[in-house]
Design an enzyme around this catalytic site. Structure first.
Site: not given
Length: 475
Positions: A151, A353
């Site tokens: 992430d 992201d």
């Protein structure tokens, strides 16, 4: 006279035919250049049970295979792809986006408070969401292979640990037991890393018998609480790191669906890229696979980066957060640049992201994209919306579909043409949707999500302050 007239008529006819042919050829050529022709069956999971491995991940030093958590190649599915709940994925995706926007909106207020006090304020909750992509990392001595979500919007790496003093969610692999590792150490609550937890997790570290305790909660209400510790991390046989700070979670809840924890690739000093900066110089790259039966790669360091990568500077919009900011300067649909004022993007800013699924755009930018896309898809029947996706088509009865290409332009001259899998989000043949959504507020940042990143090589150069893109990144 008649002969000359007949000859003139023949010449005119030939010229008309030639001009018409050239014109048609030109239009057809432009149509092929500015559109994708997609086999509809390729949008849906293949019945084949075989896993196709990325050659780059297999042959490149410091590289890990990236798998889709529900895919054939995942350690979590035993080689049998599972069907994800797309509506639930989109619900969690919106929870993540809300968390990102909340964190960015509080950034200015945090700076004001920091100027008035020596106490660093806690950031708002972290941003997990659906976490589609995983890698396998070895932790401990002897090493314990664990599947972790990676992430770019999170910093602290953590995994579930024995003993589960309150609750541990169900995970596929055996839970890590620190007492079985000879290289495990708890971190003192008076140490600098414990003091760094506020910026990495949004919560200050606390003490338990002089040991540092962390706590992190995500936008979907998942959380992990446990000891901040140091441990050996093994990426590959040649990439082994001693003394990596991570969270050993003894109280964990959430919708992680068998995954052992998280690998934090953000910009904080407790993130994995920051902790391995002496080796990799805060550089990593990845390619997200286009199908659940393929793997991509997560590669650390600069050695294998393609020469065709085009870079854009990391913008200041995300300074003081985990995120990597971008400056979007334009969008092209079917070869035509959309008429969007530069302030539409510059006012709220943008970021990339790995954990956000669907790209979010400012309302005016999304409206322009949707309008242009629908105009070029007018021959396909529309159908009802699904969750956050409001532009959907009924493609039942079609074997192929022609869709306009979509490209993003970033500051510094980088132009990123999306792959065909980065434009549509398929639920079923009768409901295939444009894979973009609009923000509810003009002041919310745009987010370049992971559906749009599929098959691209995406490079994060933290030390150089830039992000790069190249096509065909998984091969």
């Amino acid at each position: 006279m008649s002969i000359h007239r007949d000859l003139f008529n023949i010449i005119v006819i030939v010229l008309c035919v030639c001009l018409n042919w050239d014109c048609t050829k030109g239009v057809q050529g432009r149509r092929e250049i500015d559109s994708h022709i997609i086999q509809l069956s390729s949008l849906f999971p293949s019945p084949s049970s075989s896993c196709v491995l990325s050659t780059k991940a297999s042959n490149t030093k410091s590289s890990l295979h990236v798998t889709h958590r529900h895919g054939t190649c995942s350690r979590l599915t035993n080689g049998k792809a599972t069907t994800p709940d797309h509506v639930e994925i989109l619900r969690l995706d919106q929870a993540r986006v809300n968390s990102i926007h909340s964190k960015l909106s509080k950034k200015v207020n945090d700076r004001v408070r920091q100027s008035q006090s020596t106490n660093v304020p806690a950031k708002s909750g972290s941003t997990l969401g659906s976490g589609n992509y995983i890698v396998t990392v070895g932790i401990g001595t002897p090493k314990h292979d664990l599947s972790l979500i990676f992430d770019t919007g999170s910093d602290l790496t953590w995994t579930q640990c024995e003993p589960c003093v309150q609750t541990c969610y169900s995970q596929k692999e055996p839970i890590f037991n620190p007492s079985s590792s000879s290289s495990y150490y708890n971190v003192s609550c008076s140490s600098a890393p414990c003091s760094s937890l506020s910026s990495a997790t949004g919560n200050a570290g606390s003490c338990s018998a002089s040991n540092c305790v962390y706590g992190i909660q995500y936008g979907d209400q998942s959380f992990s609480v446990g000891y901040l510790a140091k441990e050996k991390f093994t990426l590959t046989s040649s990439d082994v790191f001693n003394g990596v700070y991570f969270g050993c979670g003894e109280n964990n809840q959430g919708l992680f669906t068998g995954i052992a924890g998280l690998l934090g690739l953000g910009r904080d000093k407790l993130s994995f890229p920051s902790q391995t900066a002496k080796t990799y110089n805060k550089i990593f790259s990845y390619c997200l696979p286009s199908s659940s039966r393929y793997t991509g790669h997560l590669t650390f360091g600069s050695a294998a980066i393609s020469s065709s990568v085009k870079f854009t500077p990391i913008s200041t919009i995300t300074d003081g957060t985990s995120f990597y900011g971008l400056d979007i300067v334009g969008i092209t649909v079917g070869g035509r640049k959309l008429a969007i004022s530069s302030t539409v993007f510059s006012t709220p800013g943008a970021l990339i992201d790995s954990g956000t699924v669907i790209t979010r755009l400012p309302p005016k930018a999304y409206a322009a994209l949707r309008s242009a896309f629908k105009a070029q898809m007018s021959k396909y029947p529309s159908t009802s919306a699904v969750s956050i996706l409001d532009t959907c088509f009924n493609l039942s009865g079609y074997k192929t579909v022609t869709i306009p290409k979509v490209a993003f332009s970033f500051s510094g001259g980088a132009v990123v043409e999306l792959g065909s899998k980065g434009i549509l989000y398929p639920f079923k043949m009768s409901q295939v949707c444009l894979a973009f959504a609009g923000n509810s507020d003009d002041n919310n940042a745009a987010i370049f999500g992971n559906v749009q990143q599929q098959t691209l090589e995406v490079v994060y150069d933290g030390a150089g302050g830039r992000v790069g893109f190249a096509p065909n990144g998984c091969s």
